[in-house]
Design a protein around this motif. Sequence first.
Motif, PDB file in Angstrom:
ATOM      1  N   TYR A   1       0.908  -0.767  -0.135  1.00  0.00           N
ATOM      2  CA  TYR A   1       0.538   0.461  -0.058  1.00  0.00           C
ATOM      3  C   TYR A   1       0.755   0.944   0.630  1.00  0.00           C
ATOM      4  CZ  TYR A   1      -3.068   3.210   1.548  1.00  0.00           C
ATOM      5  OH  TYR A   1      -3.917   4.160   1.727  1.00  0.00           O
ATOM      6  N   PHE A   2       1.537   0.783   0.880  1.00  0.00           N
ATOM      7  CA  PHE A   2       3.126   2.855   0.620  1.00  0.00           C
ATOM      8  C   PHE A   2       3.557   2.937  -0.191  1.00  0.00           C
ATOM      9  CE2 PHE A   2       1.034   1.457   5.238  1.00  0.00           C
ATOM     10  CZ  PHE A   2       0.871   2.551   5.642  1.00  0.00           C
ATOM     11  N   ASP A   3       4.354   1.251  -0.655  1.00  0.00           N
ATOM     12  CA  ASP A   3       5.506   0.878  -1.437  1.00  0.00           C
ATOM     13  C   ASP A   3       4.535   1.982  -3.021  1.00  0.00           C
ATOM     14  OD1 ASP A   3       6.926  -0.290  -0.434  1.00  0.00           O
ATOM     15  OD2 ASP A   3       6.289  -2.096  -1.022  1.00  0.00           O
ATOM     16  N   LEU A   4       3.491   1.735  -3.437  1.00  0.00           N
ATOM     17  CA  LEU A   4       2.700   1.760  -4.692  1.00  0.00           C
ATOM     18  C   LEU A   4       2.794   3.751  -4.696  1.00  0.00           C
ATOM     19  CD1 LEU A   4       0.993   1.066  -6.641  1.00  0.00           C
ATOM     20  CD2 LEU A   4      -0.889   1.701  -5.963  1.00  0.00           C
ATOM     21  N   TYR A   5       2.476   4.082  -3.142  1.00  0.00           N
ATOM     22  CA  TYR A   5       3.060   5.427  -3.472  1.00  0.00           C
ATOM     23  C   TYR A   5       4.033   6.237  -3.047  1.00  0.00           C
ATOM     24  CZ  TYR A   5      -2.327   6.140  -4.533  1.00  0.00           C
ATOM     25  OH  TYR A   5      -3.776   5.616  -4.932  1.00  0.00           O
ATOM     26  N   GLU A   6       5.384   5.740  -2.783  1.00  0.00           N
ATOM     27  CA  GLU A   6       6.398   5.632  -2.755  1.00  0.00           C
ATOM     28  C   GLU A   6       6.382   5.628  -1.511  1.00  0.00           C
ATOM     29  OE1 GLU A   6       8.652   7.743  -5.945  1.00  0.00           O
ATOM     30  OE2 GLU A   6       8.322   5.946  -7.061  1.00  0.00           O
ATOM     31  N   ARG A   7       6.128   5.494  -0.070  1.00  0.00           N
ATOM     32  CA  ARG A   7       5.498   6.025   0.933  1.00  0.00           C
ATOM     33  C   ARG A   7       6.684   5.475   1.887  1.00  0.00           C
ATOM     34  NH1 ARG A   7       3.823  12.036   1.666  1.00  0.00           N
ATOM     35  NH2 ARG A   7       2.540  11.844  -0.155  1.00  0.00           N
ATOM     36  N   ALA A   8       7.165   6.017   3.108  1.00  0.00           N
ATOM     37  CA  ALA A   8       8.012   4.515   4.324  1.00  0.00           C
ATOM     38  C   ALA A   8       6.844   3.727   4.837  1.00  0.00           C
ATOM     39  CB  ALA A   8       8.188   6.013   4.809  1.00  0.00           C
ATOM     40  N   ILE A   9       6.528   2.905   5.188  1.00  0.00           N
ATOM     41  CA  ILE A   9       5.942   2.391   5.718  1.00  0.00           C
ATOM     42  C   ILE A   9       5.040   2.988   7.050  1.00  0.00           C
ATOM     43  CG2 ILE A   9       6.621  -0.240   4.873  1.00  0.00           C
ATOM     44  CD1 ILE A   9       7.945  -0.855   7.159  1.00  0.00           C
ATOM     45  N   ASP A  10       5.777   3.470   7.281  1.00  0.00           N
ATOM     46  CA  ASP A  10       5.299   4.269   9.059  1.00  0.00           C
ATOM     47  C   ASP A  10       4.774   5.207   8.715  1.00  0.00           C
ATOM     48  OD1 ASP A  10       7.607   5.334   8.756  1.00  0.00           O
ATOM     49  OD2 ASP A  10       8.440   5.087  10.924  1.00  0.00           O
ATOM     50  N   ASP A  11       4.519   6.151   7.019  1.00  0.00           N
ATOM     51  CA  ASP A  11       3.818   7.844   7.212  1.00  0.00           C
ATOM     52  C   ASP A  11       2.593   7.081   7.610  1.00  0.00           C
ATOM     53  OD1 ASP A  11       3.345   9.728   6.511  1.00  0.00           O
ATOM     54  OD2 ASP A  11       4.420   9.380   4.020  1.00  0.00           O
ATOM     55  N   PHE A  12       1.894   6.919   8.910  1.00  0.00           N
ATOM     56  CA  PHE A  12       1.120   6.987   9.237  1.00  0.00           C
ATOM     57  C   PHE A  12      -0.177   8.211   9.111  1.00  0.00           C
ATOM     58  CE2 PHE A  12       2.950   3.762  11.985  1.00  0.00           C
ATOM     59  CZ  PHE A  12       2.824   3.056  11.340  1.00  0.00           C
ATOM     60  N   ARG A  13       0.537   8.976   9.655  1.00  0.00           N
ATOM     61  CA  ARG A  13       0.344  10.692   9.008  1.00  0.00           C
ATOM     62  C   ARG A  13      -0.323  11.067   7.678  1.00  0.00           C
ATOM     63  NH1 ARG A  13       0.242  15.952  11.287  1.00  0.00           N
ATOM     64  NH2 ARG A  13       1.819  14.813  12.365  1.00  0.00           N
ATOM     65  N   TRP A  14       0.296  10.063   6.460  1.00  0.00           N
ATOM     66  CA  TRP A  14      -0.715  10.595   4.681  1.00  0.00           C
ATOM     67  C   TRP A  14      -1.261   9.199   4.477  1.00  0.00           C
ATOM     68  CZ3 TRP A  14      -0.232   5.880   1.520  1.00  0.00           C
ATOM     69  CH2 TRP A  14      -0.593   6.168   0.886  1.00  0.00           C
ATOM     70  N   TRP A  15      -1.314   8.105   5.421  1.00  0.00           N
ATOM     71  CA  TRP A  15      -2.325   6.652   5.828  1.00  0.00           C
ATOM     72  C   TRP A  15      -3.704   7.622   5.827  1.00  0.00           C
ATOM     73  CZ3 TRP A  15      -2.268   2.759   9.624  1.00  0.00           C
ATOM     74  CH2 TRP A  15      -3.743   2.372   9.779  1.00  0.00           C
ATOM     75  N   GLU A  16      -3.895   8.307   6.988  1.00  0.00           N
ATOM     76  CA  GLU A  16      -5.124   8.879   7.698  1.00  0.00           C
ATOM     77  C   GLU A  16      -5.593   9.620   7.158  1.00  0.00           C
ATOM     78  OE1 GLU A  16      -3.891  10.486  11.797  1.00  0.00           O
ATOM     79  OE2 GLU A  16      -3.982   8.855  12.795  1.00  0.00           O
ATOM     80  N   HIS A  17      -4.453  11.034   6.270  1.00  0.00           N
ATOM     81  CA  HIS A  17      -4.931  12.181   5.283  1.00  0.00           C
ATOM     82  C   HIS A  17      -6.067  11.345   4.414  1.00  0.00           C
ATOM     83  CE1 HIS A  17      -5.804  15.863   3.630  1.00  0.00           C
ATOM     84  NE2 HIS A  17      -4.508  15.351   2.265  1.00  0.00           N
ATOM     85  N   GLU A  18      -5.592  10.166   3.641  1.00  0.00           N
ATOM     86  CA  GLU A  18      -5.825   9.332   2.765  1.00  0.00           C
ATOM     87  C   GLU A  18      -7.533   8.789   2.370  1.00  0.00           C
ATOM     88  OE1 GLU A  18      -5.231   9.209  -0.713  1.00  0.00           O
ATOM     89  OE2 GLU A  18      -3.608  10.750   0.092  1.00  0.00           O
TER      90      GLU A  18
END
Length: 249
Positions: free
Chosen positions: A92-109
Amino acid sequence: MLSDQGRRLLELLVSVLPQIRVANPKTYISYGTAHTQLGLELMAETYGRSLQRQGLDELARWTKINGFPAITGLIVNMERKSDFYMQPGSGYFDLYERAIDDFRWWEHEIVKSLSFNWAPYLIGLTLVESPRAVDLDIPERVEATVYRILRDSKLSQQIKAIHNNECQICGHTIIMPNGTRYSEAHHIQPLGMPHNGPDVIDNMVCVCPNHHVELDYGVIRLSIDMLRGACGHYISEKYIDYHNNFYGL
């Protein structure tokens, strides 16, 4: 265009949106539950990988290509032994080139998913019955942040003043540009359904934002001994017991 598998998965995720509380992944849907709800055959050694082959990867790529919210982040691993417990897999994070602990981005999505109009992409489909929410908790974090600011009650102000805006767990405070101190008030037994915690000072603690999130997620166990005390603030053990028992801590 999405295939039938991808659209059925999107349909399922949209159907669970009303139960979502962003700060509490327990209100999300597990890989196994999504797999079962869609009536899929197990095509890999795990539900997650099987789901990837039957619509999940396709849906994730479709949302990215079209610039839509990454709604597939609603599917999380609920196996306690997993390295990705209570969060989406690394893909999930790799697809968007995000770190696997980027929870702030995940919450925003997820917040964007809640307000996005998915209806045009569900035309002609019969909604899959949504799994019941089992652990409905606090309001989702982004909304809760606004809510705390707007609803800075007298009790919240009182508890912050008693502790000089210092976290009762770590002692930290945030110094704002204008020199004022910032902290947050947390209800140990959450307000609202299904917890129905009371809005009383002995059900509250003054904490920094980091520990507030950890309490919201049920990451840390509470005890009277670990909390910094102050005159004029008594904390009831029954609310601490509720927090620990609810999260299995």
